[in-house]
Motif scaffolding. Structure first.
Motif, short mmCIF file in Angstrom:
data_model
loop_
_atom_site.label_atom_id
_atom_site.label_comp_id
_atom_site.label_asym_id
_atom_site.label_seq_id
_atom_site.Cartn_x
_atom_site.Cartn_y
_atom_site.Cartn_z
N ARG A 104 23.05 42.43 6.83
CA ARG A 104 23.93 41.54 6.02
C ARG A 104 25.34 42.17 5.34
O ARG A 104 26.28 41.60 5.38
N HIS A 143 17.28 31.00 -5.93
CA HIS A 143 17.08 31.68 -4.57
C HIS A 143 17.76 30.89 -3.51
O HIS A 143 18.29 31.30 -2.54
N ASP A 146 21.31 30.78 -4.00
CA ASP A 146 21.91 31.90 -3.63
C ASP A 146 22.26 32.00 -2.00
O ASP A 146 23.26 32.30 -1.50
N GLU A 147 21.01 31.59 -1.29
CA GLU A 147 21.33 31.37 0.20
C GLU A 147 22.56 30.52 0.51
O GLU A 147 23.34 30.62 1.26
N GLU A 148 22.61 29.50 -0.21
CA GLU A 148 23.55 28.29 0.00
C GLU A 148 24.94 29.07 -0.23
O GLU A 148 26.03 28.87 0.73
N HIS A 150 26.09 32.29 -0.43
CA HIS A 150 26.26 33.18 0.71
C HIS A 150 26.79 32.56 2.07
O HIS A 150 27.70 33.00 2.76
N THR A 151 26.07 31.67 2.48
CA THR A 151 26.56 30.81 3.68
C THR A 151 28.07 30.11 3.43
O THR A 151 28.79 30.27 4.51
N TYR A 166 25.83 33.95 11.32
CA TYR A 166 25.24 33.92 9.95
C TYR A 166 24.37 32.99 9.64
O TYR A 166 23.05 33.15 9.28
N ARG A 167 24.60 31.75 9.90
CA ARG A 167 23.81 30.46 9.97
C ARG A 167 22.35 30.72 10.48
O ARG A 167 21.45 30.62 10.19
N ARG A 170 19.91 33.15 8.98
CA ARG A 170 19.52 33.30 7.37
C ARG A 170 18.24 33.16 7.38
O ARG A 170 17.68 33.64 6.22
N GLN A 171 17.17 32.76 8.35
CA GLN A 171 15.96 32.76 8.09
C GLN A 171 15.40 34.30 8.09
O GLN A 171 14.33 34.65 7.04
N PHE A 174 16.86 35.29 4.18
CA PHE A 174 16.20 34.86 3.07
C PHE A 174 15.19 34.34 3.16
O PHE A 174 14.58 33.91 2.23
#
Length: 248
Positions: A104, A143, A146-148, A150-151, A166-167, A170-171, A174
């Protein structure tokens, strides 16, 4: 003599799944006294077949992480797990946390630097909408946001390849929907929700640096944020280490 590639692959998958399930037990997500999900649900969550799941479950039984009660496998208290096995599992947890956050940092520090240089008014508006909805008092929703957030930062970088990498990752960063369908409803052994580290202010600092077009500042605050989250997760694993040490 030809290689038996299928057998090697199955063995590797079973060992990997065993490690993943140990992580869930040692981190407390699969708490003592809880039944393991069904073989089918574990297989769906991790994308492996029944044979692989059964091999992993046999390993957990042999190592003392679970015990059989009738037709169910029940999670044992980590303090009852032999220290050598607990240490091995805890090391694996720490290693996986470090790998995730090392990756990350490689992506997000540079992504934030580029976002500060290239962000558009639309990018800032999207980030602000997410920030305004982030509420640490609601960990599950927090959470997801949070993921959204950073994306969106990565999308604001202006580098479409970096944003796509990155997309698609993500799994791993996160934990994806299939994972949470099996384990998300299980509370941690200490009764605490997943840690919210830095909270909304940490994300606000990232936003402000990007808004100000402070490339180095954005890179710095993202690196600091990721380090705080990593340390909090490792400390949670450390509590399990201390429990194991107490039975030596």
């Amino acid at each position: 003599m030809g290689l038996e590639a299928g057998e090697i692959q199955r063995s590797t998958l079973a060992e990997t799944l065993t490690t993943k399930l140990r992580e869930q037990i040692l981190s407390g997500r699969l708490g003592a006294g809880m039944p393991l999900p069904t073989e089918r649900n574990i297989g769906l969550a991790f994308g492996v077949g029944r044979t692989t799941v059964r091999e992993a479950l046999r390993s957990l039984l042999a190592a003392g992480f679970v015990e059989r009660q009738g037709k169910k496998l029940i999670v044992r208290d980590p303090r009852s797990v032999p220290p050598r096995e607990a240490d091995h599992g805890a090391i694996a947890v720490r290693a996986s946390i470090q790998e995730v956050f090392d990756t990350r940092r490689l992506l997000e520090v540079e992504g934030a630097r580029l976002a500060a240089r290239n962000r558009t008014p639309e990018d800032l508006a999207a980030l602000r909408r997410v920030l305004d909805r982030m509420n640490p008092a609601d960990p599950e929703d927090y959470h997801a946001l949070d993921e959204e957030f950073h994306t969106l930062v990565m999308a604001a970088s202006g580098n479409s390849i970096l944003a796509q990498v990155y997309r698609t990752s993500r799994q791993m960063f996160f934990k994806g929907p299939a994972f949470w369908r099996v384990f998300g409803q299980l509370s941690l052994a200490d009764g605490a929700p997943p840690p919210v580290v830095g909270g909304r202010q940490s994300h606000e600092d990232i936003y402000q640096a990007i808004d100000a077009k402070d490339a180095e500042g954005a890179a710095r605050v993202v690196a600091e944020h990721l380090t705080r989250v990593e340390r909090a997760l490792v400390q949670r694993v450390g509590r399990t280490d201390q429990q194991a040490a107490a039975i030596r």
